[in-house]
Design a protein around this motif. Structure first.
Motif, PDB file in Angstrom:
ATOM      1  N   SER A   1       0.842  -1.188   0.000  1.00  0.00           N
ATOM      2  CA  SER A   1       0.000   0.000   0.000  1.00  0.00           C
ATOM      3  C   SER A   1       0.878   1.238   0.000  1.00  0.00           C
ATOM      4  N   GLN A   2       0.402   2.239  -0.673  1.00  0.00           N
ATOM      5  CA  GLN A   2       1.149   3.483  -0.750  1.00  0.00           C
ATOM      6  C   GLN A   2       0.510   4.527   0.143  1.00  0.00           C
TER       7      GLN A   2
ATOM      8  N   ASN B   1      -0.694   8.215   0.551  1.00  0.00           N
ATOM      9  CA  ASN B   1      -1.119   9.340  -0.280  1.00  0.00           C
ATOM     10  C   ASN B   1      -0.689  10.635   0.412  1.00  0.00           C
TER      11      ASN B   1
ATOM     12  N   ASN C   1      -1.500  13.539  -0.191  1.00  0.00           N
ATOM     13  CA  ASN C   1      -2.565  14.534  -0.111  1.00  0.00           C
ATOM     14  C   ASN C   1      -3.629  14.219   0.933  1.00  0.00           C
ATOM     15  N   THR C   2      -3.606  13.031   1.509  1.00  0.00           N
ATOM     16  CA  THR C   2      -4.623  12.681   2.497  1.00  0.00           C
ATOM     17  C   THR C   2      -4.057  12.167   3.818  1.00  0.00           C
TER      18      THR C   2
ATOM     19  N   ARG D   1       1.298  21.048   2.705  1.00  0.00           N
ATOM     20  CA  ARG D   1       0.085  20.720   1.965  1.00  0.00           C
ATOM     21  C   ARG D   1      -1.043  21.678   2.316  1.00  0.00           C
TER      22      ARG D   1
ATOM     23  N   PRO E   1      -2.777  20.676  -2.510  1.00  0.00           N
ATOM     24  CA  PRO E   1      -2.349  19.283  -2.683  1.00  0.00           C
ATOM     25  C   PRO E   1      -1.097  19.159  -3.552  1.00  0.00           C
TER      26      PRO E   1
ATOM     27  N   VAL F   1       4.838  13.406  -6.646  1.00  0.00           N
ATOM     28  CA  VAL F   1       5.664  12.984  -5.518  1.00  0.00           C
ATOM     29  C   VAL F   1       6.928  13.843  -5.438  1.00  0.00           C
TER      30      VAL F   1
ATOM     31  N   LEU G   1       5.051   6.215  -1.943  1.00  0.00           N
ATOM     32  CA  LEU G   1       4.281   7.452  -2.032  1.00  0.00           C
ATOM     33  C   LEU G   1       3.374   7.509  -3.254  1.00  0.00           C
ATOM     34  N   SER G   2       2.256   8.192  -3.077  1.00  0.00           N
ATOM     35  CA  SER G   2       1.366   8.482  -4.211  1.00  0.00           C
ATOM     36  C   SER G   2       0.735   9.855  -3.943  1.00  0.00           C
ATOM     37  N   VAL G   3       0.113  10.407  -4.962  1.00  0.00           N
ATOM     38  CA  VAL G   3      -0.609  11.676  -4.825  1.00  0.00           C
ATOM     39  C   VAL G   3      -2.040  11.548  -5.312  1.00  0.00           C
ATOM     40  N   ASN G   4      -2.502  10.338  -5.528  1.00  0.00           N
ATOM     41  CA  ASN G   4      -3.864  10.107  -6.035  1.00  0.00           C
ATOM     42  C   ASN G   4      -4.876  10.297  -4.950  1.00  0.00           C
TER      43      ASN G   4
END
Length: 105
Positions: free
Chosen positions: A41-42, A44, A46-47, A72, A77, A81, A102-105
């Motif tokens: 799992s990545q 996020n 942004n969250t 952030r 957002p 990455v 890492l992700s930004v979705n």
């Protein structure tokens, strides 16, 4: 004549050693493929909250995790990455250690 015998004996020993080393190496189990061990799992950017960032990322403590959240909140957002480099205290080495996580979705 004695020198030739010593040289032949030395050559034989070294040749036998190289064959034995090759045989031992070939019997070793295959190395696992790194790509198959991707992070399940990545996180996020942004969250995630500061506690999650601190727990899931390498080299990110409480202060840096809070700096990511503050950045952030101030700038909106993350679009990628790579924008993590804009956070004070986050350098290229830290980003590369964590890129797969890492992700930004």
């Amino acid at each position: 004549m004695a020198k030739m015998h010593v040289a032949a004996l030395l050559f034989s020993c070294l040749t036998a050693f190289s064959f034995n080393a090759t045989a031992v190496e070939s019997k070793a189990p295959p190395e696992p493929v790194v790509e198959a061990q991707q992070v399940a799992s990545q996180v996020n950017l942004n969250t995630a909250d500061a506690a999650t960032l601190q727990a899931e990322l390498v080299g990110i403590g409480q202060v840096k995790a809070q700096a990511i959240v503050d950045h952030r909140d101030t700038n909106g957002p993350f679009a990628s990455v790579d924008e993590l480099l804009e956070v004070k205290g986050i350098g290229p080495a830290t980003l590369e250690k964590n890129r797969a996580r890492l992700s930004v979705n």
